[in-house]
Structures are given as C-alpha cells and as structure tokens.
Design a protein around this motif. Structure first.
Motif, PDB file in Angstrom:
ATOM      1  N   THR A 135      79.945  33.281  35.496  1.00 33.90           N
ATOM      2  CA  THR A 135      78.795  32.691  36.174  1.00 33.90           C
ATOM      3  C   THR A 135      78.490  31.333  35.564  1.00 33.90           C
ATOM      4  O   THR A 135      78.850  31.065  34.405  1.00 33.90           O
ATOM      5  CB  THR A 135      77.549  33.594  36.066  1.00 33.90           C
ATOM      6  N   ASP A 136      77.820  30.486  36.314  1.00 33.10           N
ATOM      7  CA  ASP A 136      77.551  29.122  35.860  1.00 33.10           C
ATOM      8  C   ASP A 136      76.654  29.078  34.625  1.00 33.10           C
ATOM      9  O   ASP A 136      76.616  28.056  33.921  1.00 33.10           O
ATOM     10  CB  ASP A 136      76.910  28.307  36.987  1.00 33.10           C
ATOM     11  N   ASP A 137      75.909  30.151  34.357  1.00 31.53           N
ATOM     12  CA  ASP A 137      74.986  30.158  33.226  1.00 31.53           C
ATOM     13  C   ASP A 137      75.670  30.508  31.907  1.00 31.53           C
ATOM     14  O   ASP A 137      75.056  30.446  30.847  1.00 31.53           O
ATOM     15  CB  ASP A 137      73.847  31.164  33.488  1.00 31.53           C
ATOM     16  N   LEU A 179      74.576  33.455  27.545  1.00 31.11           N
ATOM     17  CA  LEU A 179      73.940  32.801  28.687  1.00 31.11           C
ATOM     18  C   LEU A 179      72.996  31.710  28.183  1.00 31.11           C
ATOM     19  O   LEU A 179      72.252  31.914  27.229  1.00 31.11           O
ATOM     20  CB  LEU A 179      73.171  33.821  29.519  1.00 31.11           C
ATOM     21  N   SER A 211      84.377  37.188  37.057  1.00 31.39           N
ATOM     22  CA  SER A 211      83.158  37.636  36.385  1.00 31.39           C
ATOM     23  C   SER A 211      82.345  36.475  35.826  1.00 31.39           C
ATOM     24  O   SER A 211      81.235  36.679  35.327  1.00 31.39           O
ATOM     25  CB  SER A 211      83.509  38.603  35.243  1.00 31.39           C
TER      26      SER A 211
END
Length: 241
Positions: free
Chosen positions: A69-71, A95, A67
């Motif tokens: 994410t790079d952000d 984020l 789940s």
C-alpha cells in the motif's frame, strides 16, 4: 436440422474453449502479480510509542507487490529521527501514519493553549510534552465528568516560574535561536521537572468549551495521563501532521 444442431454445438464448444483459455490466462497473470515482490521498511524489534527511530532499529522485508500500500515506508533514510506515535511490532511493514517528526505541534484544526493555573484542580505527576492526557471537569454544581471524549496532546509543561521545563544538556531555546527544529523538539521531549503549567493542543471548540466551564471558578480541570500514549491507535484524521 442435424446440421444446425452440429453448428450450435460447435459454436458452444468454441465459446467454452475461449472462456477456459481466458480463465487460465487470468489465473497465470494473477500468479505472476503475486510473485512480484517489493522491499518495505520493518522494525527489527518491538518499538514502544515515544521512541525515536535510529537506522540500526530498521531493516527491510520483501512482500508481495499485491499486498503493498502507498502508506508503507520503503526507505529507512526518510524515517531517521522520526518519533513513534503507536507501538510497532517486529518485522511488520511500517506505515507512515504511525510515526511523526514534530508530534508536539498542533494539527491544522488546532492551536496550542496555555491552561490557566486557576483552571486546574490536579495534574498527574510525570506528564511530559508529547504525552496523551484525558481532561475531566470537576465542580460542585455540575459534578464530575470527562470534558472531551478523546485524549489530547500535551504541547509543553512549565515550572512555577512559567519557564518551560527543559533539557539542561540541550536547551530548546538555543536550538530555536539557531533554527534547529530537530534539536529543539528532542530537548522538549526529554525535559524533566515539576509541572505547574501545562499547554494543550486543542481545537477552537474544545478551548471555548473548557474556558466557559472554568472561567467562573465553579468548575476545575483534572488532567490525567492516558494509556493512549502507549496503545495502538488508528490513523490520524486527514490534515493532521
């Protein structure tokens, strides 16, 4: 004939067994992947737009690696002093696009324009640097309409003497002279006073449109505080700081 049929059944059974083994392997691999976790930064409470993040406002939460994410932020240290652009929910992965360090600065496609006083018909009281505002045009010939479809960012507000409204306890001019951008930004954000001049971050096309409508004196601007300063928004366009 029976021998050929037996051979065909054997080959088919072998293929089905192989596919079954491969399917079980993929399911196990997927399960292992979901069981892997990673620590991400989350707010410990609801954080309103405009608040500056402090270390005691942030915690960490384990989520499935699948789940991630790079952000998503993983370190609390990188967020210290950041300003919240949109409201943050408690215990939700933070984020990076939802926070910014110098939100008063224009993006790469913008410049900061001082709006001439004779261009302005009215400006909402209480607008401060960093707020989002809606810009309307009012004129006898063209009537009234919204000038830009999206809210724009206020870079700074000034007094009648063209002096930037400042924090008396932490002057932005002194912070600028010492090269302390963080202190300069905080003092502008905390400024308080009556607004007579306002600076907006606009693209070149937005400024040219505004100037062409108002320079003749037949149309004037109405600058209104926008609820977008508090609403949850979308990620900024590429190139926005």
């Amino acid at each position: 004939m029976n021998r050929k049929r037996h051979l065909l059944l054997s080959v088919t059974a072998a293929l089905l067994s192989g596919l079954l083994v491969y399917g079980v392997y993929m399911l196990q691999l997927r399960q292992v992947k979901f069981q892997e976790t990673v620590n991400v930064v989350v707010p410990l409470r609801f954080v309103a737009a405009g608040e500056r993040l402090a270390p005691d406002m942030l915690g960490q939460k384990q989520i499935a690696k699948a789940s991630f994410t790079d952000d998503m932020a993983m370190s609390r240290d990188e967020l210290a002093g950041m300003e919240v652009v949109v409201p943050l929910g408690a215990n939700e992965p933070l984020l990076r696009w939802k926070v910014d360090k110098f939100r008063l600065l224009p993006s790469q496609s913008q410049s900061t324009f001082g709006i001439p006083r004779d261009y302005v018909l009215s400006v909402s009281n209480g607008i401060r640097a960093g707020d989002k505002v809606m810009v309307y045009v009012s004129g006898e010939a063209a009537g009234s309409e919204r000038l830009f479809p999206e809210a724009v960012t206020v870079a700074s507000v000034k007094t009648a003497g063209n002096v930037e409204i400042d924090d008396a306890d932490n002057s932005s001019l002194l912070s600028m002279a010492s090269g302390d951008k963080e202190a300069m930004y905080a003092s502008r954000r905390d400024a308080n006073g009556m607004i007579d001049y306002i600076n907006l971050n606009l693209t070149e096309a937005e400024w040219l449109k505004l100037d062409s409508l108002c320079k003749g004196g037949q149309s004037k601007l109405v600058i209104a505080y926008s609820p977008e300063s508090l609403d949850v928004g979308s990620p900024p366009a590429e190139g926005t700081p």
